[in-house]
Design an enzyme around this catalytic site. Structure first.
Site, PDB file in Angstrom:
ATOM      1  CB  VAL A  18      -0.983  -0.014   1.187  1.00 42.25           C
ATOM      2  CG1 VAL A  18      -0.471  -0.132   2.443  1.00 42.25           C
ATOM      3  CG2 VAL A  18      -1.879   1.048   0.907  1.00 42.25           C
ATOM      4  CB  SER A 134       6.171  10.677   8.393  1.00 44.44           C
ATOM      5  OG  SER A 134       5.085  10.778   9.396  1.00 44.44           O
ATOM      6  CE  LYS A 189       8.540   8.377   9.597  1.00 44.69           C
ATOM      7  NZ  LYS A 189       8.221   6.914   9.948  1.00 44.69           N
ATOM      8  CG  HIS A 192       8.369  11.968  12.775  1.00 43.82           C
ATOM      9  ND1 HIS A 192       7.721  10.620  12.677  1.00 43.82           N
ATOM     10  CD2 HIS A 192       7.418  12.768  12.306  1.00 43.82           C
ATOM     11  CE1 HIS A 192       6.343  10.822  12.513  1.00 43.82           C
ATOM     12  NE2 HIS A 192       6.316  12.313  12.182  1.00 43.82           N
ATOM     13  CG  ASN A 193       8.454   7.038  13.641  1.00 49.25           C
ATOM     14  OD1 ASN A 193       8.109   7.885  12.805  1.00 49.25           O
ATOM     15  ND2 ASN A 193       8.134   5.610  12.985  1.00 49.25           N
ATOM     16  CD  GLU A 196       4.120   7.973  15.020  1.00 47.01           C
ATOM     17  OE1 GLU A 196       4.434   8.488  14.098  1.00 47.01           O
ATOM     18  OE2 GLU A 196       3.842   6.756  15.181  1.00 47.01           O
ATOM     19  CG  HIS A 459      34.908   4.393  39.408  1.00 51.43           C
ATOM     20  ND1 HIS A 459      35.554   3.981  38.395  1.00 51.43           N
ATOM     21  CD2 HIS A 459      33.918   3.932  39.918  1.00 51.43           C
ATOM     22  CE1 HIS A 459      35.159   2.532  38.298  1.00 51.43           C
ATOM     23  NE2 HIS A 459      34.120   2.516  39.443  1.00 51.43           N
TER      24      HIS A 459
HETATM   25  C1  6PG Z   1       4.402   7.567  10.341  1.00 45.40           C
HETATM   26  C2  6PG Z   1       4.418   6.550  11.633  1.00 45.40           C
HETATM   27  C3  6PG Z   1       4.614   5.459  10.913  1.00 45.40           C
HETATM   28  C4  6PG Z   1       4.064   4.058  11.677  1.00 45.40           C
HETATM   29  C5  6PG Z   1       5.030   3.647  12.520  1.00 45.40           C
HETATM   30  C6  6PG Z   1       4.804   3.651  14.114  1.00 45.40           C
HETATM   31  O1  6PG Z   1       5.431   8.648  10.519  1.00 45.40           O
HETATM   32  O2  6PG Z   1       3.882   7.532   9.362  1.00 45.40           O
HETATM   33  O3  6PG Z   1       5.307   6.872  12.203  1.00 45.40           O
HETATM   34  O4  6PG Z   1       6.099   5.102  10.484  1.00 45.40           O
HETATM   35  O5  6PG Z   1       2.922   4.606  12.067  1.00 45.40           O
HETATM   36  O6  6PG Z   1       5.313   2.495  12.009  1.00 45.40           O
HETATM   37  O7  6PG Z   1       4.181   2.342  14.356  1.00 45.40           O
HETATM   38  P1  6PG Z   1       4.561   1.756  15.675  1.00 45.40           P
HETATM   39  O8  6PG Z   1       3.544   2.260  16.481  1.00 45.40           O
HETATM   40  O9  6PG Z   1       4.042   0.233  15.519  1.00 45.40           O
HETATM   41  O10 6PG Z   1       5.683   1.503  16.175  1.00 45.40           O
END
Ligand code: 6PG
Length: 485
Positions: A18, A134, A189, A192-193, A196, A459
């Site tokens: 996809v 992303s 990236k 970023h995650n 997230e 130390h």
């Molecule tokens: C994005 C997301 C994408 C995905 C990750 C997180 O930036 O589009 O971060 O990369 O949702 O795989 O997934 P998990 O929560 O399973 O780690």
């Protein structure tokens, strides 16, 4: 549709699950001729049959046909599962490529794999671009945030196409930019995650507090998030939180969030962020707590064993106090968000120095303003902070953000203290507050830690009153010796 052997496609996508399919369609919809290839040909055929009208696709049955379909220098986007599949595909295509060609890996690769692949292809004169993408499926089709790493030369050839298909921020700027050499794009990236994960955890804790302390049912909490989404917390994640919380499960008639099993999964990018932060020596406690919170939620055995341990039983607040408390939660959430973003940015700065990437930290914020999962109004201000002072040691030191965390700190403390009294776990909110307090402290108990290390392991330590490195002869007369010559 063009002939597969004509070499007219401006770009090609191999791997048509996809994400790959949607990226290919996005490119075609922007007027680019796109060669498409998949290991099993059925997917290629399905794409062209279903979406062929959207643009100019060149279906290719074999890697050789695919490579031949591309104009030179060739631009090939690999959209396969990160890991072994990427090595297999790159290994298969590499012998068919020529110096100057560009291979783009749009998967969630670990940046160290990207560095290795980039180096290997560079030896053959082929550019390897590790590009973080992303925005999920929708983003891939309608405009993702794209974080490409790699050489300047590769970006010069690739950038205009990426800028076409990337999301556009509110000011019209494309949400992509050359992040830096080799693994820089995939590193960014990954962070970023990590952010997230931290954002999602903080939002989850805020919801939990609204429910357990303010006594708000999910639909009411949804209203609160909807209101927050019109203010400084305006973001994709807060917006979808309101929608999820307002949703009723069709099968049970209960709030949807109550019908979902409370064990959060993870594919691993958040974990990578924390592992990498440990190696770089950068504290990212907000991200780490978010990863651990997911792990804990999925530990059925541990949770079953501990269910029923004593805890407080407090009734929710009354209506008026609840409204005031909800306002405090907003402040705690916002201040914690600033703290965890600061941690993510600290990490990017450290990696940029370690690997010589020269990442423009303001640009990263700009690239995340649209298309990606953490897109938020807030990022305009992060960008402004780094644009104003590229050497900013931490976001927390930016005058505006410092003013906001300072203004929120009383409410932030009240929320964390209330969580503790109610027995509601808030690892993200409390770790963020602890990080804030630790960073602003004049003195830390790390002095004691150093003294202990000197006691049991010789130390050594530094002193506050004069330069040098010292050791106390703990087992003898406790006199002090200088150990640095
Ligand atoms: C994005 C997301 C994408 C995905 C990750 C997180 O930036 O589009 O971060 O990369 O949702 O795989 O997934 P998990 O929560 O399973 O780690």
């Amino acid at each position: 549709m063009s002939d597969a052997m004509s070499g007219t496609a401006q770009i090609g996508v191999t791997g048509l699950a996809v994400m790959g399919r949607n990226l290919a369609r996005n490119l075609a919809r922007h007027g680019h001729t796109v060669a498409v290839h998949n290991r099993t040909g059925a997917r290629t055929k399905a794409l062209v049959e279903e979406f062929g009208k959207e643009g100019d696709f060149v279906p290719a049955g074999t890697p050789r046909e695919f490579v031949a379909a591309l104009e030179r220098p060739r631009r090939l986007v690999v959209m396969v599962k990160a890991g072994e599949a990427t090595d297999a595909v790159v290994g298969e295509f590499a012998p068919l490529l020529e110096p100057g060609d560009i291979v783009v890996d749009g998967g969630n690769a670990h940046f160290s794999d990207t560095r290795r692949r980039e180096e290997a292809l560079r030896e053959r004169g082929v550019h390897f671009v590790g590009a973080g993408v992303s925005g999920g499926e929708e983003g891939a089709l309608h405009g993702p945030s794209i974080m490409p790493g790699g050489s300047d030369e590769a970006y010069a050839a690739l950038g205009p196409l990426l800028e076409d298909i990337a999301a556009k921020a509110h000011d019209g700027a494309p949400c992509t930019a050359h992040i830096g050499p080799d693994g820089a794009g995939h590193f960014v990236k990954m962070v970023h995650n990590g952010i997230e994960y931290a954002d999602m955890q903080l939002i989850a804790e805020a919801y939990d507090m609204l429910r357990a302390v303010a006594g708000y049912a999910p639909a009411r909490a949804a209203e609160v998030f909807r209101t927050w989404n019109t203010g400084r917390l305006d973001s994709y994640l807060v917006g979808i939180t309101a929608e999820v919380l307002a949703h009723t499960d069709a099968a049970t008639g209960r709030p949807f969030v109550d019908a979902v099993a409370d064990a959060a999964e993870q594919k691993g990018t958040g974990r990578w962020t924390v592992q990498t932060a440990l190696d770089l020596g950068v504290p990212v406690s907000g991200i780490a707590e978010a990863v651990f919170a997911r792990s804990l939620s999925g530990h059925t055995g541990l949770r079953e064993a501990a269910t029923g341990l004593p805890g407080p039983h407090r009734p929710p607040l009354g209506e008026r106090d609840a409204a005031h408390f909800a306002d405090q939660v907003e402040q705690a959430l916002y201040a914690s968000k600033i703290t965890s973003y600061a941690q993510g940015w600290n990490m990017m700065r450290a990696a940029s120095e370690e690997y010589g990437w020269n990442i423009d930290l303001g640009t990263v914020a700009a690239v995340w303003r649209g298309g990606c999962i953490i897109r938020a109004a807030f990022l305009d201000r992060v960008r402004a902070a780094y644009d104003a002072d590229p050497a900013l040691p931490t976001l927390l030191a930016d005058a505006e953000f410092a003013g906001e965390t300072g203004a929120a700190q009383e409410a932030w403390r009240a929320v964390v203290a209330t969580a503790v009294r109610y027995g509601v776990p808030v690892p993200g909110l409390s770790a963020a507050l602890a990080s804030y307090d630790a960073l602003r402290a004049d003195r830390l108990p790390a002095a004691l830690t150093q003294a202990q290390r000197d006691y049991f392991g010789a130390h050594a330590y530094r002193r506050t009153d004069r330069p040098g490195v010292y050791h106390t002869l703990w087992g003898q007369d406790r006199s002090e010796v200088r150990t640095d010559g």
